[in-house]
Design a protein around this motif. Structure first.
Motif, PDB file in Angstrom:
ATOM      1  N   CYS A   1       0.833  -1.205   0.000  1.00  0.00           N
ATOM      2  CA  CYS A   1       0.000   0.000   0.000  1.00  0.00           C
ATOM      3  C   CYS A   1       0.865   1.251   0.000  1.00  0.00           C
ATOM      4  O   CYS A   1       0.517   2.259  -0.624  1.00  0.00           O
ATOM      5  CB  CYS A   1      -0.936   0.015   1.215  1.00  0.00           C
ATOM      6  N   SER A   2       2.004   1.193   0.682  1.00  0.00           N
ATOM      7  CA  SER A   2       2.883   2.359   0.739  1.00  0.00           C
ATOM      8  C   SER A   2       3.480   2.698  -0.626  1.00  0.00           C
ATOM      9  O   SER A   2       3.867   3.844  -0.866  1.00  0.00           O
ATOM     10  CB  SER A   2       4.000   2.128   1.766  1.00  0.00           C
ATOM     11  N   ILE A   3       3.540   1.728  -1.512  1.00  0.00           N
ATOM     12  CA  ILE A   3       4.054   1.983  -2.859  1.00  0.00           C
ATOM     13  C   ILE A   3       3.170   2.994  -3.577  1.00  0.00           C
ATOM     14  O   ILE A   3       3.654   3.786  -4.395  1.00  0.00           O
ATOM     15  CB  ILE A   3       4.172   0.660  -3.655  1.00  0.00           C
TER      16      ILE A   3
ATOM     17  N   ILE B   1      -4.508  -1.242  -5.495  1.00  0.00           N
ATOM     18  CA  ILE B   1      -5.639  -0.775  -4.692  1.00  0.00           C
ATOM     19  C   ILE B   1      -6.277  -1.886  -3.860  1.00  0.00           C
ATOM     20  O   ILE B   1      -6.727  -1.660  -2.739  1.00  0.00           O
ATOM     21  CB  ILE B   1      -6.688  -0.047  -5.574  1.00  0.00           C
ATOM     22  N   LYS B   2      -6.268  -3.111  -4.346  1.00  0.00           N
ATOM     23  CA  LYS B   2      -6.853  -4.242  -3.615  1.00  0.00           C
ATOM     24  C   LYS B   2      -6.117  -4.520  -2.311  1.00  0.00           C
ATOM     25  O   LYS B   2      -6.676  -5.098  -1.381  1.00  0.00           O
ATOM     26  CB  LYS B   2      -6.841  -5.500  -4.475  1.00  0.00           C
ATOM     27  N   ASP B   3      -4.867  -4.089  -2.248  1.00  0.00           N
ATOM     28  CA  ASP B   3      -4.065  -4.380  -1.065  1.00  0.00           C
ATOM     29  C   ASP B   3      -4.555  -3.640   0.174  1.00  0.00           C
ATOM     30  O   ASP B   3      -4.232  -4.037   1.297  1.00  0.00           O
ATOM     31  CB  ASP B   3      -2.592  -4.081  -1.331  1.00  0.00           C
ATOM     32  N   ILE B   4      -5.349  -2.595  -0.009  1.00  0.00           N
ATOM     33  CA  ILE B   4      -5.954  -1.930   1.148  1.00  0.00           C
ATOM     34  C   ILE B   4      -6.902  -2.901   1.859  1.00  0.00           C
ATOM     35  O   ILE B   4      -6.858  -3.042   3.084  1.00  0.00           O
ATOM     36  CB  ILE B   4      -6.681  -0.636   0.726  1.00  0.00           C
ATOM     37  N   ALA B   5      -7.741  -3.593   1.095  1.00  0.00           N
ATOM     38  CA  ALA B   5      -8.657  -4.579   1.692  1.00  0.00           C
ATOM     39  C   ALA B   5      -7.876  -5.746   2.284  1.00  0.00           C
ATOM     40  O   ALA B   5      -8.204  -6.237   3.370  1.00  0.00           O
ATOM     41  CB  ALA B   5      -9.648  -5.078   0.649  1.00  0.00           C
ATOM     42  N   LEU B   6      -6.839  -6.200   1.581  1.00  0.00           N
ATOM     43  CA  LEU B   6      -6.038  -7.322   2.085  1.00  0.00           C
ATOM     44  C   LEU B   6      -5.311  -6.935   3.371  1.00  0.00           C
ATOM     45  O   LEU B   6      -5.163  -7.759   4.278  1.00  0.00           O
ATOM     46  CB  LEU B   6      -5.053  -7.790   1.011  1.00  0.00           C
TER      47      LEU B   6
END
Length: 171
Positions: A120-122, A146-151
């Motif tokens: 997410c920091s990327i 963007i999906k990594d926020i949910a993950l």
């Protein structure tokens, strides 16, 4: 004494009780799917880290992020990808074990949260908006990340629940 209910149609009360009885099953199914939803990307994308395609795809993500760029001089491009792959697959295996092992849940949840926090920091370091359209249209990097926020959120839930289980077993 029964209460007169004028605002609720006949049978609505029973329907609500039925939904309440099913809530635990729905919650359990949701937890299982959420866990699978974290495990599968970690396994599949972790496995891809050992391919030339993924090594190439990581180049702008790692090279363009100051807090990750150190990996290339230390491990090389392929080595950095392999290290990430090993960490992602190990994390997935810990998460697979998490329903039976509280410690695996804590370790897997913490590692997954760290992985997804980093990814997410990327989004802070790289341009994630479609250049021709601008905000809020996501470009390729934004669509990928963007999906990594949910993950990240699911990983924190797994970590929190595992820490609660660990705390209960210690008392």
């Amino acid at each position: 004494m029964p209460v007169l209910r004028t605002s609720e149609p006949e049978g609505q009360d029973e329907t609500l009780r039925s939904w309440a009885r099913n809530a635990a099953a729905v919650r359990k199914a949701g937890r299982i799917l959420a866990l699978i939803g974290v495990i599968l990307p970690l396994l599949m994308i972790g496995g891809m880290k050992f391919t030339a395609v993924e090594i190439e795809a990581l180049r702008p993500l790692i090279g363009g992020t100051p807090w990750l760029a150190w990996m290339y001089p230390v491990f090389g491009e392929a080595g950095a990808s392999y290290v990430l792959g090993v960490v992602e697959i190990a994390t997935a295996l810990l998460l697979i074990a998490s329903p039976w092992s509280t410690r695996a849940g804590v370790a897997g949840g913490a590692l997954a949260a760290l992985i997804f926090l980093v990814t997410c920091s990327i989004m802070v370091a790289l341009p994630i908006w479609e250049p021709a359209l601008g905000f809020p249209a996501l470009g390729p990097a934004g669509q990928f990340l963007i999906k990594d926020i949910a993950l990240l959120g699911i990983s924190l839930v797994i970590l929190g629940e595992s820490l609660n289980r660990l705390n209960r077993s210690a008392t």
